[in-house]
Write a protein that holds these residues in place. Structure first.
Motif, PDB file in Angstrom:
ATOM      1  N   ALA A 223      60.425  36.093  71.353  1.00  0.00           N
ATOM      2  CA  ALA A 223      61.115  36.329  70.084  1.00  0.00           C
ATOM      3  C   ALA A 223      61.847  35.063  69.683  1.00  0.00           C
ATOM      4  O   ALA A 223      62.171  34.210  70.519  1.00  0.00           O
ATOM      5  N   GLU A 224      62.096  34.945  68.402  1.00  0.00           N
ATOM      6  CA  GLU A 224      62.829  33.784  67.909  1.00  0.00           C
ATOM      7  C   GLU A 224      64.273  33.861  68.381  1.00  0.00           C
ATOM      8  O   GLU A 224      64.951  34.874  68.206  1.00  0.00           O
ATOM      9  N   VAL A 225      64.750  32.798  69.012  1.00  0.00           N
ATOM     10  CA  VAL A 225      66.118  32.767  69.529  1.00  0.00           C
ATOM     11  C   VAL A 225      67.093  32.652  68.356  1.00  0.00           C
ATOM     12  O   VAL A 225      66.957  31.755  67.519  1.00  0.00           O
ATOM     13  N   PRO A 226      68.068  33.561  68.252  1.00  0.00           N
ATOM     14  CA  PRO A 226      69.011  33.507  67.133  1.00  0.00           C
ATOM     15  C   PRO A 226      70.008  32.362  67.285  1.00  0.00           C
ATOM     16  O   PRO A 226      70.030  31.656  68.309  1.00  0.00           O
ATOM     17  N   HIS A 227      70.849  32.193  66.280  1.00  0.00           N
ATOM     18  CA  HIS A 227      71.904  31.180  66.337  1.00  0.00           C
ATOM     19  C   HIS A 227      72.801  31.455  67.538  1.00  0.00           C
ATOM     20  O   HIS A 227      72.997  32.605  67.944  1.00  0.00           O
ATOM     21  N   ARG A 228      73.363  30.419  68.115  1.00  0.00           N
ATOM     22  CA  ARG A 228      74.167  30.558  69.335  1.00  0.00           C
ATOM     23  C   ARG A 228      75.341  31.519  69.161  1.00  0.00           C
ATOM     24  O   ARG A 228      75.786  32.118  70.139  1.00  0.00           O
ATOM     25  N   ASP A 229      75.826  31.693  67.937  1.00  0.00           N
ATOM     26  CA  ASP A 229      76.943  32.617  67.720  1.00  0.00           C
ATOM     27  C   ASP A 229      76.524  34.085  67.843  1.00  0.00           C
ATOM     28  O   ASP A 229      77.383  34.971  67.872  1.00  0.00           O
ATOM     29  N   ARG A 230      75.203  34.338  67.895  1.00  0.00           N
ATOM     30  CA  ARG A 230      74.730  35.710  68.008  1.00  0.00           C
ATOM     31  C   ARG A 230      74.157  36.020  69.387  1.00  0.00           C
ATOM     32  O   ARG A 230      73.700  37.124  69.634  1.00  0.00           O
ATOM     33  N   LEU A 231      74.223  35.068  70.291  1.00  0.00           N
ATOM     34  CA  LEU A 231      73.683  35.305  71.631  1.00  0.00           C
ATOM     35  C   LEU A 231      74.577  36.230  72.442  1.00  0.00           C
ATOM     36  O   LEU A 231      74.088  37.126  73.142  1.00  0.00           O
ATOM     37  N   LEU A 232      75.881  36.016  72.363  1.00  0.00           N
ATOM     38  CA  LEU A 232      76.857  36.840  73.070  1.00  0.00           C
ATOM     39  C   LEU A 232      77.866  37.341  72.037  1.00  0.00           C
ATOM     40  O   LEU A 232      78.794  36.611  71.688  1.00  0.00           O
ATOM     41  N   PRO A 233      77.700  38.521  71.499  1.00  0.00           N
ATOM     42  CA  PRO A 233      78.582  39.020  70.438  1.00  0.00           C
ATOM     43  C   PRO A 233      80.055  38.893  70.791  1.00  0.00           C
ATOM     44  O   PRO A 233      80.499  39.299  71.870  1.00  0.00           O
ATOM     45  N   GLY A 234      80.798  38.279  69.877  1.00  0.00           N
ATOM     46  CA  GLY A 234      82.238  38.126  70.068  1.00  0.00           C
ATOM     47  C   GLY A 234      82.635  36.921  70.891  1.00  0.00           C
ATOM     48  O   GLY A 234      83.833  36.658  71.064  1.00  0.00           O
ATOM     49  N   ILE A 235      81.656  36.170  71.402  1.00  0.00           N
ATOM     50  CA  ILE A 235      81.966  34.990  72.220  1.00  0.00           C
ATOM     51  C   ILE A 235      81.329  33.763  71.574  1.00  0.00           C
ATOM     52  O   ILE A 235      80.095  33.627  71.581  1.00  0.00           O
ATOM     53  N   PRO A 236      82.126  32.879  70.992  1.00  0.00           N
ATOM     54  CA  PRO A 236      81.552  31.656  70.429  1.00  0.00           C
ATOM     55  C   PRO A 236      81.104  30.714  71.542  1.00  0.00           C
ATOM     56  O   PRO A 236      81.787  30.553  72.559  1.00  0.00           O
TER      57      PRO A 236
END
Length: 338
Positions: free
Chosen positions: A92-105
């Motif tokens: 799958a297409e890897v999302p933006h890094r801000d969406r990899l771990l919700p709530g954790i930049p």
């Protein structure tokens, strides 16, 4: 496998042969959508509505898998007290890094080269919390899926709050990208279940779930996996009809009660639950129509059930209560005058 799970206190339900999805509903449930809680099939011992039908009843297990040994096995996670991490390895297409771990930049200085699946995001979350990845946890049951993913099984502590299921691609509630959570409101495929894609195979030596680690419990709470209390709803009062036990009502109910009592002829089988459900459902309709008092109906049904299966008193009460309630939704008037 179904009996092994039930012996551990984990309610199970059938999966369609060769698939990881629940076995299909009966034709009536397919044609008339309704809430599982209102379905007469469940107290009748049928497997409609997926994990809502899950049970540890040995008679039902023998009936379901004894006749259909090719059925797979699913465990209803909530009643079993299980939290299972479903780690995906799908392309799958890897999302933006801000969406990899919700709530954790994730800072730009963190090198994410090579990140491609839920194994990577789960390892990243664990590293941020100073813990080993659950995918590498040899103390708990881990199961390799046919697609190359991994199920990591944990149990919750007695009395601990339950957790709700989620999908790891959800932008609102997720533990990590491509890491699903199977808990309350979900089910998990058991080890050794075979599908057309392959077999669910245990990894390592552990065969039982370990206690959910504290850091994972904290993450589940942080990401919104703790169920919100349901709003209290006060049901509208139902119109009260004068209840009288009419002779026609009793004549309609008696043959059904006789079928229940006749189950005493054999220690098991005889479709006891289905017959009791049918009698209680009919009684519920008679009660709602004012032809039978509910306490009288309860007594008649309980006496018949205890005569057939005295050792299953609690089970019988559950069936009676559910079917009486379901039958009350359809008032039943015997033909002719009493």
């Amino acid at each position: 496998m179904a009996r092994w799970c039930a012996a551990n206190g984990w309610p199970v339900h059938p999966l369609a042969s060769g698939r990881k999805t629940p076995a299909g509903n009966c034709s009536a449930c397919r044609e008339d959508p309704h809430r599982p809680a209102d379905c007469p099939c469940l107290p009748a011992g049928k497997w409609c509505h997926g994990f809502h039908a899950a049970t540890t009843d040995p008679e039902l297990l023998a009936a379901w898998w004894g006749v259909n040994p090719s059925l797979g096995v699913g465990v209803s996670c909530g009643p079993a007290g299980l939290v299972v991490l479903d780690v995906d390895a799908h392309s799958a297409e890897v999302p933006h890094r801000d969406r990899l771990l919700p709530g954790i930049p994730i800072h730009e200085n963190v090198n994410l080269t090579g990140l491609a699946s839920g194994f990577d995001t789960l390892a990243l979350l664990a590293a941020l919390r100073g813990a080993p990845s659950p995918a590498d946890d040899e103390s708990t049951l881990r199961v390799r899926t046919p697609s190359g993913g991994l199920h990591v099984w944990y149990r919750t502590a007695p009395g601990a709050p339950g957790y709700r299921s989620s999908v790891g691609s959800s932008p609102k509630v997720a533990l990590a990208w491509q890491v699903d959570v199977r808990a309350v409101g979900g089910y998990i495929v058991t080890p050794a279940t075979r599908t057309s894609a392959g077999t669910y195979t245990p990894v390592g030596e552990a065969r039982m779930p370990a206690l959910l680690p504290d850091w994972l419990a904290a993450e589940l709470s942080r990401t919104g996996h703790t169920p919100q209390p349901a709003p209290v709803r006060v049901p509208a009062p139902r119109p009260v009809r004068p209840a009288r036990a009419t002779s026609r009502a009793l004549r309609l109910l008696e043959p059904l009660l006789a079928e229940v009592r006749a189950c005493a002829a054999a220690a098991e089988g005889m479709a006891f639950t289905e017959k009791l459900n049918r009698a209680a459902y009919t009684a519920g309709g008679l009660v709602a129509a004012g032809h039978l008092a509910e306490p009288r109906a309860q007594d008649l049904l309980t006496d018949a059930a205890d005569a057939a299966r005295p050792h299953r008193h609690r089970h019988s009460l559950t069936v009676i209560a559910s079917a009486l309630s379901a039958g009350a939704a359809r008032p039943l008037h015997p033909e002719g005058r009493p």
